[in-house]
Design a protein around this motif. Structure first.
Motif, mmCIF file in Angstrom:
data_model
loop_
_atom_site.group_PDB
_atom_site.id
_atom_site.type_symbol
_atom_site.label_atom_id
_atom_site.label_comp_id
_atom_site.label_asym_id
_atom_site.label_seq_id
_atom_site.Cartn_x
_atom_site.Cartn_y
_atom_site.Cartn_z
ATOM 1 N N GLU A 98 46.270 -23.933 4.644
ATOM 2 C CA GLU A 98 45.705 -23.131 5.917
ATOM 3 C C GLU A 98 44.331 -23.041 5.849
ATOM 4 O O GLU A 98 43.651 -22.531 6.688
ATOM 5 C CB GLU A 98 46.707 -21.894 5.792
ATOM 6 C CG GLU A 98 48.186 -22.150 6.103
ATOM 7 C CD GLU A 98 48.889 -20.844 6.090
ATOM 8 O OE1 GLU A 98 48.416 -19.850 5.429
ATOM 9 O OE2 GLU A 98 50.225 -20.991 6.287
ATOM 10 N N LYS A 102 41.398 -23.475 8.288
ATOM 11 C CA LYS A 102 40.278 -22.593 8.661
ATOM 12 C C LYS A 102 39.042 -22.761 8.582
ATOM 13 O O LYS A 102 38.297 -22.742 9.574
ATOM 14 C CB LYS A 102 40.640 -21.399 7.890
ATOM 15 C CG LYS A 102 39.790 -20.116 8.425
ATOM 16 C CD LYS A 102 40.471 -18.812 7.578
ATOM 17 C CE LYS A 102 39.496 -17.702 8.058
ATOM 18 N NZ LYS A 102 39.943 -16.340 7.348
ATOM 19 N N GLU A 105 38.134 -25.544 11.198
ATOM 20 C CA GLU A 105 38.037 -24.825 12.579
ATOM 21 C C GLU A 105 36.535 -24.310 12.516
ATOM 22 O O GLU A 105 36.046 -24.263 13.705
ATOM 23 C CB GLU A 105 38.957 -23.855 12.695
ATOM 24 C CG GLU A 105 39.247 -23.207 14.117
ATOM 25 C CD GLU A 105 40.269 -22.393 14.566
ATOM 26 O OE1 GLU A 105 40.348 -21.804 15.496
ATOM 27 O OE2 GLU A 105 41.217 -22.132 13.520
ATOM 28 N N LYS A 106 36.061 -23.843 11.557
ATOM 29 C CA LYS A 106 34.672 -23.070 11.451
ATOM 30 C C LYS A 106 33.558 -24.186 11.479
ATOM 31 O O LYS A 106 32.558 -23.920 11.912
ATOM 32 C CB LYS A 106 34.886 -22.013 10.388
ATOM 33 C CG LYS A 106 33.503 -21.174 10.328
ATOM 34 C CD LYS A 106 33.449 -20.196 9.433
ATOM 35 C CE LYS A 106 32.229 -19.356 9.249
ATOM 36 N NZ LYS A 106 32.079 -18.350 8.198
ATOM 37 N N TYR A 119 35.828 -21.159 1.328
ATOM 38 C CA TYR A 119 37.248 -20.780 1.239
ATOM 39 C C TYR A 119 37.947 -21.408 0.016
ATOM 40 O O TYR A 119 39.030 -20.610 -0.474
ATOM 41 C CB TYR A 119 37.826 -21.583 2.501
ATOM 42 C CG TYR A 119 37.409 -20.831 3.687
ATOM 43 C CD1 TYR A 119 37.795 -19.638 4.166
ATOM 44 C CD2 TYR A 119 36.589 -21.475 4.383
ATOM 45 C CE1 TYR A 119 37.558 -18.965 5.373
ATOM 46 C CE2 TYR A 119 36.328 -20.977 5.830
ATOM 47 C CZ TYR A 119 36.728 -19.890 6.170
ATOM 48 O OH TYR A 119 36.287 -19.458 7.266
ATOM 49 N N ASN A 150 41.585 -26.288 15.797
ATOM 50 C CA ASN A 150 42.645 -25.649 14.901
ATOM 51 C C ASN A 150 44.041 -26.264 14.359
ATOM 52 O O ASN A 150 43.846 -27.604 14.644
ATOM 53 C CB ASN A 150 43.197 -24.429 15.949
ATOM 54 C CG ASN A 150 43.876 -24.936 17.210
ATOM 55 O OD1 ASN A 150 44.261 -25.929 17.185
ATOM 56 N ND2 ASN A 150 43.628 -23.985 18.340
ATOM 57 N N GLU A 151 44.916 -25.569 13.954
ATOM 58 C CA GLU A 151 46.167 -26.449 13.490
ATOM 59 C C GLU A 151 46.875 -27.302 14.691
ATOM 60 O O GLU A 151 47.109 -28.328 14.394
ATOM 61 C CB GLU A 151 47.013 -25.510 13.165
ATOM 62 C CG GLU A 151 48.210 -26.181 12.242
ATOM 63 C CD GLU A 151 49.087 -24.984 11.388
ATOM 64 O OE1 GLU A 151 49.977 -25.432 10.644
ATOM 65 O OE2 GLU A 151 48.730 -23.942 11.613
#
Length: 225
Positions: A98, A102, A105-106, A119, A150-151
């Motif tokens: 996850e 994340k 996505e960023k 992260y 995203n996912e």
């Protein structure tokens, strides 16, 4: 190169004179044998002599600490230093997955160093690149450089890549690889027309001569930092 059986035979021959001199004989009805403990002592003595001869090297002073003057091992040498922390085994879990999503996505695909720093500090940028290969279902990530999603976006890309791989027999190790006929590269151009200008990267870098092996190019291949 000697085998283990040959080495044992050589060791036994080397020990025979000593065993005959130091061994305590036991008379039986059929044979004369040597007490096992005597054989062990003679063998251990020979092992210690071999250590003294081959383990200690003058050009490497540290080797003098490995064994005692009589040839026995210095157990303290092989113990971890005081205060040393045991390495914690890393485990890739759903939480790490996850966090990687994340980060993608960023920061986008290819910016694995930033994702690691923000992260997943326990995992290097190269570790995360390999995880992303599995996540996206694409062996080479050059055409995904700076791609963010995203996912749900990632799951969609994975299924598209998988469909192409299964169609052309190019789904290897859980990701899409190149084929010798260029059919995969053509399918990628048709599926993602905006990346047509990067098709050469697919042909040159996605696959290898042996498509059963998933190659892992250097970070520089997909990073611009």
């Amino acid at each position: 190169m000697t085998t283990a059986v040959q080495e044992n035979s050589i060791m036994d021959q080397a020990l025979q004179p000593q065993e005959q001199q130091t061994g305590e004989l036991i008379e039986t009805s059929t044979t004369t044998t040597i007490k096992p403990e005597r054989v062990f002592d003679a063998r251990q003595q020979r092992i210690n002599e071999i250590r003294l001869k081959f383990c200690v090297r003058d050009e490497f002073p540290i080797t003098k600490n490995m064994i005692h003057p009589d040839g026995t091992l210095n157990q303290d040498y092989f113990r971890p230093p005081k205060g040393a922390k045991a390495e914690v085994a890393r485990k890739w879990t759903e939480k790490e997955r996850e966090l990687l999503i994340k980060g993608i996505e960023k920061h986008g695909i290819g910016h694995f160093r930033e994702i690691s720093e923000e992260y997943l500090s326990a995992w290097s940028g190269n570790d995360l690149r390999v995880k992303s290969i599995r996540l996206m279902g694409r062996q080479n990530l050059q055409m995904y450089k700076d791609w963010k999603g995203n996912e749900q976006d990632i799951a969609r890309e994975f299924e598209l890549n998988k469909a192409i791989g299964l169609k052309y027999g190019a789904w290897k190790g859980g990701c899409l690889v190149a084929d010798d006929d260029g059919l995969v590269a053509k399918a990628i151009e048709e599926q993602w027309p905006n990346t047509a200008g990067k098709s050469a990267a697919v042909v040159n870098a996605v696959g290898s001569e042996d498509n059963s092996v998933v190659s892992t190019p250097n970070d520089e291949d997909i990073e611009m930092e």
